[in-house]
Design an enzyme around this catalytic site. Structure first.
Site, short mmCIF file in Angstrom:
data_model
loop_
_atom_site.label_atom_id
_atom_site.label_comp_id
_atom_site.label_asym_id
_atom_site.label_seq_id
_atom_site.Cartn_x
_atom_site.Cartn_y
_atom_site.Cartn_z
CG ASP A 1 39.52 42.06 33.51
OD1 ASP A 1 40.54 41.91 32.80
OD2 ASP A 1 38.43 41.50 33.26
CG ASP B 1 35.87 39.88 30.28
OD1 ASP B 1 36.39 39.70 29.16
OD2 ASP B 1 36.42 40.51 31.19
O1 LIG Z 1 41.19 40.93 28.23
C1 LIG Z 1 41.20 41.30 29.38
C2 LIG Z 1 42.25 42.32 29.88
C3 LIG Z 1 41.81 43.68 29.46
CL1 LIG Z 1 43.12 44.84 29.80
N1 LIG Z 1 40.27 40.91 30.31
N2 LIG Z 1 39.27 40.04 29.94
C4 LIG Z 1 39.57 38.77 29.57
N3 LIG Z 1 38.68 37.93 29.01
C5 LIG Z 1 39.26 36.67 28.70
C6 LIG Z 1 40.68 36.81 29.17
N4 LIG Z 1 40.76 38.18 29.71
#
Ligand SMILES: O=C(CCCl)NNC1=[NH+]CCN1
Length: 325
Positions: free
Chosen positions: A218, A32
């Site tokens: 992301d 991530d």
């Molecule tokens: O949390 C975010 C957005 C950051 Cl602005 N991305 N990462 C992620 N991991 C699980 C769901 N989303």
């Protein structure tokens, strides 16, 4: 050195999972680049929460050490989250190894993680300033491994409904076509963030969405969440597309001809293939768009973007490399 692991998509390419070996135990984790904690399903969680999951057992690792008094609590942009305590152990990703990596052991996880039985935790690849460990934030795997890599970078090669790869320490130029464009990253908020304010549809006239609009790269977000002006203009070109509150965003007839979308990454246009913007069927005729309006001011270029673009994350000079693949 270098490290190479497969990135295997879940159904509908909702996320991509990669094998990570922790103290000799291998779990599939979601890499991530939008967060900075490495946390895992483990033996402290209830039997109900770990049903169907692969779990890490710190008592079975010869190299595990508890980080006395340390805890973590993280919540993600989609409302999911996890919390627990912390230790250190040897973490290996495809041959790239860190001893004494902070490994966060969840004692509570949100429902969406319990239900996603292929996902046994997250490996954060954003900047360490976002790490949630208290009383002292710890370094990400990439921050720890960077100095031992042939080049201080990692790459994401995510594919539509096919196995891709994450690689640490080198850019495999056989994985993409054409030139790689490098753009500066603004690390102020701890993300791999860059300016992205222009867009065009099917190679038409470039338009500005919002002057100075920012985006983050992301891999932990499934969809491409762009400035509302982008989503509006794009779906205006798709017959039958509607912003359907009940479905939670833009939908369209599954047989619609979806145009390509160009988005600027630090001034150079990157293309997202129209075929990658058909995300998932929601009823017999209707499909849900992979491009949706971003709720906050920040654009989040998730997996939909990566299916058309090979991305290199350079922690040596804080730049992002983009190339079509
Ligand atoms: O949390 C975010 C957005 C950051 Cl602005 N991305 N990462 C992620 N991991 C699980 C769901 N989303």
């Amino acid at each position: 050195g270098t490290g190479l692991v497969t990135a295997t998509p879940e159904a509908n390419d909702v996320e991509y999972l990669s094998p990570v070996t922790i103290g000799g135990q291998t779990l599939n984790l979601d890499f991530d680049s939008g967060s900075s904690d490495l946390w895992v399903f483990n033996t402290q969680l209830s039997r109900a929460a770990t049903q169907g999951h692969t779990i890490y057992d710190p008592t079975k690792s010869k190299t595990f050490a508890l980080m006395q008094g340390a805890s973590f609590q993280i919540s993600y942009g989609d409302g999911s989250g996890a919390a627990g305590n912390v230790g250190t152990d040897t973490v290996d990703i495809g041959g790239a190894t860190v001893t004494q990596q902070a490994v966060e052991l969840a004692t509570a996880v949100s429902r969406s993680f319990v239900e996603d039985t292929n996902n046994n935790g997250l490996l954060g690849l954003a900047f360490s300033q976002l790490n949630t460990i208290q009383p002292a934030p710890q370094k990400t795997f990439f921050d720890n491994v960077k100095s031992s890599l042939a080049e201080p970078l990692f790459t994401a090669d995510l594919r539509a409904q096919a196995a891709g790869a994450y690689e640490f320490g080198r850019v495999d130029t056989s994985k993409f076509t054409g030139e790689m464009t490098w753009v500066p990253v603004n690390t102020t908020d701890g993300f791999w963030q860059f300016t992205s304010e222009k867009f065009s549809i099917d190679g038409g006239a470039p338009q500005t969405s919002t002057a100075g609009a920012q985006a983050i790269a992301d891999t932990g977000t499934t969809l491409l969440l762009a400035d509302p002006a982008v989503a509006q203009a794009y779906y205006a070109q798709v017959d039958g597309a509607v912003d359907d509150e009940q479905q939670g965003g833009f939908t369209f007839p599954c047989n619609a001809q979806l145009p390509d979308l160009q988005l600027d990454v630090g001034g150079t246009m990157a293309t997202v293939k129209g075929t990658d913007i058909n995300f998932a069927q929601v009823d017999d005729q209707t499909c849900f768009g992979g491009l949706q309006a971003s709720p906050a001011g920040l654009q989040i270029y998730g997996d939909i973007f990566f299916k058309s673009n090979f991305v290199a994350f350079n922690g040596g000079n804080n730049t992002l490399g983009f190339a079509q693949h």
